[in-house]
Design a protein around this motif. Sequence first.
Motif, PDB file in Angstrom:
ATOM      1  N   ILE A  54       0.850  -1.188   0.000  1.00 13.03           N
ATOM      2  CA  ILE A  54       0.000   0.000   0.000  1.00 13.03           C
ATOM      3  C   ILE A  54       0.884   1.236   0.000  1.00 13.03           C
ATOM      4  O   ILE A  54       1.760   1.383   0.858  1.00 13.03           O
ATOM      5  N   SER A  56       2.255   4.787   0.679  1.00 14.26           N
ATOM      6  CA  SER A  56       2.122   5.632   1.860  1.00 14.26           C
ATOM      7  C   SER A  56       3.183   6.715   1.844  1.00 14.26           C
ATOM      8  O   SER A  56       4.308   6.494   1.380  1.00 14.26           O
ATOM      9  N   TRP A 141      -6.955   2.123  -7.078  1.00 14.82           N
ATOM     10  CA  TRP A 141      -7.456   2.959  -5.990  1.00 14.82           C
ATOM     11  C   TRP A 141      -8.466   2.132  -5.203  1.00 14.82           C
ATOM     12  O   TRP A 141      -9.376   1.543  -5.771  1.00 14.82           O
ATOM     13  N   ASN A 143     -11.111   1.968  -1.964  1.00 14.48           N
ATOM     14  CA  ASN A 143     -11.912   2.696  -0.984  1.00 14.48           C
ATOM     15  C   ASN A 143     -12.452   1.703   0.032  1.00 14.48           C
ATOM     16  O   ASN A 143     -13.362   0.929  -0.255  1.00 14.48           O
ATOM     17  N   SER A 149     -10.720   8.657   2.389  1.00 19.13           N
ATOM     18  CA  SER A 149      -9.808   8.853   1.264  1.00 19.13           C
ATOM     19  C   SER A 149      -9.457   7.513   0.637  1.00 19.13           C
ATOM     20  O   SER A 149      -9.244   6.522   1.335  1.00 19.13           O
ATOM     21  N   GLN A 151      -7.092   4.793  -1.093  1.00 17.80           N
ATOM     22  CA  GLN A 151      -5.686   4.429  -0.978  1.00 17.80           C
ATOM     23  C   GLN A 151      -5.205   3.816  -2.286  1.00 17.80           C
ATOM     24  O   GLN A 151      -5.979   3.196  -3.017  1.00 17.80           O
ATOM     25  N   LYS A 152      -3.913   3.976  -2.560  1.00 16.16           N
ATOM     26  CA  LYS A 152      -3.309   3.387  -3.756  1.00 16.16           C
ATOM     27  C   LYS A 152      -2.670   2.051  -3.369  1.00 16.16           C
ATOM     28  O   LYS A 152      -1.700   2.011  -2.623  1.00 16.16           O
ATOM     29  N   TRP A 153      -3.255   0.956  -3.870  1.00 19.13           N
ATOM     30  CA  TRP A 153      -2.729  -0.382  -3.621  1.00 19.13           C
ATOM     31  C   TRP A 153      -1.977  -0.852  -4.858  1.00 19.13           C
ATOM     32  O   TRP A 153      -2.386  -0.578  -5.988  1.00 19.13           O
ATOM     33  N   PRO A 208      -7.171  11.401  -2.662  1.00 14.54           N
ATOM     34  CA  PRO A 208      -6.110  12.206  -2.057  1.00 14.54           C
ATOM     35  C   PRO A 208      -5.853  13.465  -2.863  1.00 14.54           C
ATOM     36  O   PRO A 208      -5.873  13.452  -4.089  1.00 14.54           O
TER      37      PRO A 208
END
Length: 266
Positions: A54, A56, A141, A143, A149, A151-153, A208
Amino acid sequence: MQQSTHQRLHVRDAHDAHCIFEAVRQGFLPHITRRLNEIERATLVRSGAIFVWIESDDDNGLKRWTDGRVWGQSRMREPYLFYDEKMPYDAAQAANDANRAPTYRFVDGVSRPGPSSSALSHQDRTTNHHPGLVKQAYSAWVNIHPQGSAQKWHLTAYFTYADLPHLPTIDHDPLLRKIIVPSGIYRSGKTRSRTDDDELVGNGIRLPGTDEASPYTERMLPSLSSIQSAVAAHPSTASLTGTRSHGARLPEDQRMIQMLNSRHIR
């Protein structure tokens, strides 16, 4: 010591990646939380290995994937990116390649059973089947919480050309073949168009870098009616346009033309 998300698997399309993401989200499979150290790189990065991580911005999180290997230029095979490992190359090999007659390969994609595979497509289009690794990358992306927000996985997979036909798919995995991917949680992160963002925000997902109250704060252009009202409120400007010399424009006219030209044409 960290463990790979899956030790041996062939991911074919976006649905396969989303199944693995969902297994991670439900806690059935682990994900990578920090950069791999030297021991982990040497033992975990091998053909068939799958890693989910993920993205970050935290100091202790992952911003990009590193494995200590040298990779060639990326190749897009929807929806994945592929990178061929750069192998040691000497002058004798270069001379042999220069003198080698060109080869032509004919691919019959219809004969392949089951869902189409981006990895097999990459293999078919690659003439140099080197013994090194091929890196396969996908992002989405995600949710997880409503109104939260996204997240980018990321999913990073490895295989060799020789081993790819022997790697099992999720259809042969007793856990992954039972995973049901819920709708509206995973969206491809390769490109994020305005249409995709509108749909995400419409579903209550805050991406984001966007304002929570107003995800798309744009500079509002004046309406045509307001411009017409402004012209009507200054009749002297309109009367002067008939008396000035040809080609000359007053500052008020220039500002009005710029406002009209800046309007979006639907």
